[in-house]
Write a protein that holds these residues in place. Structure first.
Motif, PDB file in Angstrom:
ATOM      1  N   LEU A 183      81.370  41.909 -27.979  1.00 27.55           N
ATOM      2  CA  LEU A 183      82.368  42.931 -27.668  1.00 27.55           C
ATOM      3  C   LEU A 183      82.539  43.132 -26.164  1.00 27.55           C
ATOM      4  O   LEU A 183      83.427  43.877 -25.736  1.00 27.55           O
ATOM      5  CB  LEU A 183      81.965  44.265 -28.297  1.00 27.55           C
ATOM      6  CG  LEU A 183      81.799  44.279 -29.817  1.00 27.55           C
ATOM      7  CD1 LEU A 183      81.236  45.620 -30.269  1.00 27.55           C
ATOM      8  CD2 LEU A 183      83.127  44.003 -30.508  1.00 27.55           C
ATOM      9  N   ALA A 184      81.679  42.491 -25.377  1.00 32.01           N
ATOM     10  CA  ALA A 184      81.695  42.706 -23.926  1.00 32.01           C
ATOM     11  C   ALA A 184      82.825  41.920 -23.270  1.00 32.01           C
ATOM     12  O   ALA A 184      83.063  40.756 -23.588  1.00 32.01           O
ATOM     13  CB  ALA A 184      80.363  42.304 -23.326  1.00 32.01           C
ATOM     14  N   ALA A 185      83.504  42.578 -22.338  1.00 35.56           N
ATOM     15  CA  ALA A 185      84.549  41.921 -21.547  1.00 35.56           C
ATOM     16  C   ALA A 185      83.943  41.497 -20.217  1.00 35.56           C
ATOM     17  O   ALA A 185      84.216  42.082 -19.168  1.00 35.56           O
ATOM     18  CB  ALA A 185      85.724  42.857 -21.341  1.00 35.56           C
ATOM     19  N   GLY A 186      83.079  40.510 -20.254  1.00 39.53           N
ATOM     20  CA  GLY A 186      82.398  40.056 -19.054  1.00 39.53           C
ATOM     21  C   GLY A 186      81.018  40.650 -18.929  1.00 39.53           C
ATOM     22  O   GLY A 186      80.665  41.613 -19.630  1.00 39.53           O
ATOM     23  N   PRO A 187      80.197  40.109 -18.038  1.00 36.81           N
ATOM     24  CA  PRO A 187      78.827  40.599 -17.871  1.00 36.81           C
ATOM     25  C   PRO A 187      78.804  41.961 -17.197  1.00 36.81           C
ATOM     26  O   PRO A 187      79.652  42.264 -16.352  1.00 36.81           O
ATOM     27  CB  PRO A 187      78.174  39.531 -16.973  1.00 36.81           C
ATOM     28  CG  PRO A 187      79.325  38.945 -16.214  1.00 36.81           C
ATOM     29  CD  PRO A 187      80.492  38.965 -17.152  1.00 36.81           C
TER      30      PRO A 187
END
Length: 202
Positions: A183-187
């Motif tokens: 679900l993460a939009a990038g680190p």
């Protein structure tokens, strides 16, 4: 609960800490609805604070007080640029111990594609996580701007946190982690508060 996340680059961490202590001594007794503040400065001088209030109205009343205005004006003299703010009533807490006794706090900031789904995943297997990572005293997640978040993790010590990071995660809990990562939009960005400033009403 209402949380205000405040960030900025400080020129002197010790003076910033003294200013926060002064707020606790002089202004906290009059701050109706204030529930506590987690704050600190990273090794590279990044100040970050999560101030908790019972409601947005309580936070607004505090910010409008003359004493608060004077204190904030003095505090900003310790910043090398402008402070940034994130205000939200979308807060998720998970308390397993006494966060105010934490010897290390790690703050993470990032963005997710589905806050509701993330909230559901965070609510799973809390007892199992507490057993697996007993050095985690609690967590606090402030969500805002359609997916952005700031998360504070409270640990007994940094050494215990680093040791816990190396443990092999059980399959059930690894599935939760994988789902959150999807679900993460990038680190995320990490802010390590090796000497956290932890304040609560007396």
């Amino acid at each position: 609960m209402f949380v205000q996340v405040i960030q900025g680059q400080v020129t002197d961490a010790e003076q910033a800490h003294a200013a926060m202590d002064r707020w606790m001594e002089e202004l906290a007794p009059e701050a109706s609805g204030w529930l506590g503040t987690t704050a600190g400065v990273t090794a590279d001088g990044q100040f970050i604070a999560l101030a908790r209030f019972e409601s947005a109205d309580a936070a607004r009343r505090n910010s409008e007080s003359p004493g608060q205005d004077k204190w904030w004006h003095e505090f900003t003299s310790l910043l090398s640029g402008d402070a940034t703010f994130h205000d939200t009533e979308d807060v998720v807490t998970d308390i397993q111990g006494d966060p105010d006794s934490a010897g290390f706090v790690q703050v993470m900031q990032g963005a997710g594609s589905d806050p509701e789904h993330a909230r559901d995943v965070m609510g799973r297997h809390r007892d199992e996580w507490a057993t697996f990572r007993p050095e985690i005293l609690g967590s606090e997640v402030a969500m805002y701007d359609d997916g952005d978040y700031t998360m504070a993790m409270f640990f007994t010590t940094e050494a215990a946190a680093r040791e816990g990071e190396q443990k092999e995660v059980p399959a059930e809990l690894q599935a939760d982690m994988d789902e959150m990562n999807s679900l993460a939009a990038g680190p995320p960005a990490f802010f390590d508060l090796k000497q956290p400033w932890l304040y609560s009403p007396r």
